[in-house]
Design a protein around this motif. Sequence first.
Motif, mmCIF file in Angstrom:
data_model
loop_
_atom_site.group_PDB
_atom_site.id
_atom_site.type_symbol
_atom_site.label_atom_id
_atom_site.label_comp_id
_atom_site.label_asym_id
_atom_site.label_seq_id
_atom_site.Cartn_x
_atom_site.Cartn_y
_atom_site.Cartn_z
ATOM 1 N N GLY A 98 0.812 -1.215 0.000
ATOM 2 C CA GLY A 98 0.000 0.000 0.000
ATOM 3 C C GLY A 98 0.845 1.266 0.000
ATOM 4 N N GLU A 99 2.152 1.099 -0.169
ATOM 5 C CA GLU A 99 3.117 2.199 -0.189
ATOM 6 C C GLU A 99 3.089 3.031 1.087
ATOM 7 O OE1 GLU A 99 2.879 4.328 -3.907
ATOM 8 O OE2 GLU A 99 3.001 2.474 -5.062
ATOM 9 N N ASN A 100 2.845 2.342 2.220
ATOM 10 C CA ASN A 100 2.796 3.015 3.517
ATOM 11 C C ASN A 100 3.856 2.487 4.465
ATOM 12 O OD1 ASN A 100 0.524 4.596 2.879
ATOM 13 N ND2 ASN A 100 -0.833 2.896 3.323
ATOM 14 N N PHE A 101 4.928 1.941 3.949
ATOM 15 C CA PHE A 101 5.961 1.364 4.798
ATOM 16 C C PHE A 101 7.308 1.889 4.340
ATOM 17 C CE2 PHE A 101 8.897 -2.066 6.102
ATOM 18 C CZ PHE A 101 8.636 -2.044 7.456
ATOM 19 N N PHE A 102 8.077 2.427 5.291
ATOM 20 C CA PHE A 102 9.338 3.073 4.953
ATOM 21 C C PHE A 102 10.535 2.465 5.679
ATOM 22 C CE2 PHE A 102 5.880 6.122 4.460
ATOM 23 C CZ PHE A 102 6.043 6.477 3.130
ATOM 24 N N GLY A 103 10.339 1.327 6.331
ATOM 25 C CA GLY A 103 11.433 0.690 7.054
ATOM 26 C C GLY A 103 11.322 0.931 8.542
ATOM 27 N N CYS A 104 12.386 0.657 9.253
ATOM 28 C CA CYS A 104 12.414 0.795 10.708
ATOM 29 C C CYS A 104 12.915 2.185 11.090
ATOM 30 C CB CYS A 104 13.322 -0.279 11.317
ATOM 31 S SG CYS A 104 13.510 -0.098 13.100
ATOM 32 N N PRO A 105 12.096 2.963 11.803
ATOM 33 C CA PRO A 105 12.536 4.316 12.160
ATOM 34 C C PRO A 105 13.759 4.344 13.069
ATOM 35 C CG PRO A 105 10.495 3.763 13.286
ATOM 36 C CD PRO A 105 10.766 2.662 12.316
ATOM 37 N N PHE A 106 13.929 3.308 13.880
ATOM 38 C CA PHE A 106 15.076 3.298 14.779
ATOM 39 C C PHE A 106 16.377 3.214 13.988
ATOM 40 C CE2 PHE A 106 11.688 0.944 17.203
ATOM 41 C CZ PHE A 106 11.223 2.074 17.846
#
Length: 189
Positions: A98-106
């Motif tokens: 859904g193109e709503n995931f950008f990886g792990c913010p940490f």
Amino acid sequence: MPKNTKGEQSKNKLIECAAELFMQKGYNATGISDILAGTGLPKGSFYFHFPSKKDLAVKVSIYYENKIGVWILNTAKGRVWEDFIEVLIGQMIEEAEGENFFGCPFAVLGLEIAFSEPDIAEYYSKSMKKLIDIFTSVLEYSRVPAINASAIANRAFAIYEGYLLYFRVSKDINVLRMMLTDLISINKS
């Protein structure tokens, strides 16, 4: 439960908008004006709640720790390792589709500020350690001896973060599928 005041709502809006922008654009590429534009709040509202962007970044790390920590803890409850990983990575794949995931913010934000803002990076590092602890707990629940669970959890976390960074750069959902396969089998090696 007490109702959030207008000031608390504004503060939360600033944190949530900054969290999203930091993940999409990066900490250094996101200006206070970008955050204000995203929230529609006046400049004075920002400085009323945060003395600086750096102070906001600390609150963003806490925001992500709560949001991701709760999600991963809830995903882990009552699940053995293989089921936990299937559900966890399955949700990531769904978000990525859904193109709503950008990886792990940490990892993403931690890497960006590791040397330029070490005091902020420390918060992201602590959050990463908490994720490793969750991995350890799930492995122990899966009857991996405690003596082995910590080492396997650290290795699993390295694989997890490596694939998430690779996904962020490549935007290839198959990278997440490879992560799923590798993490499911980690406690069998």
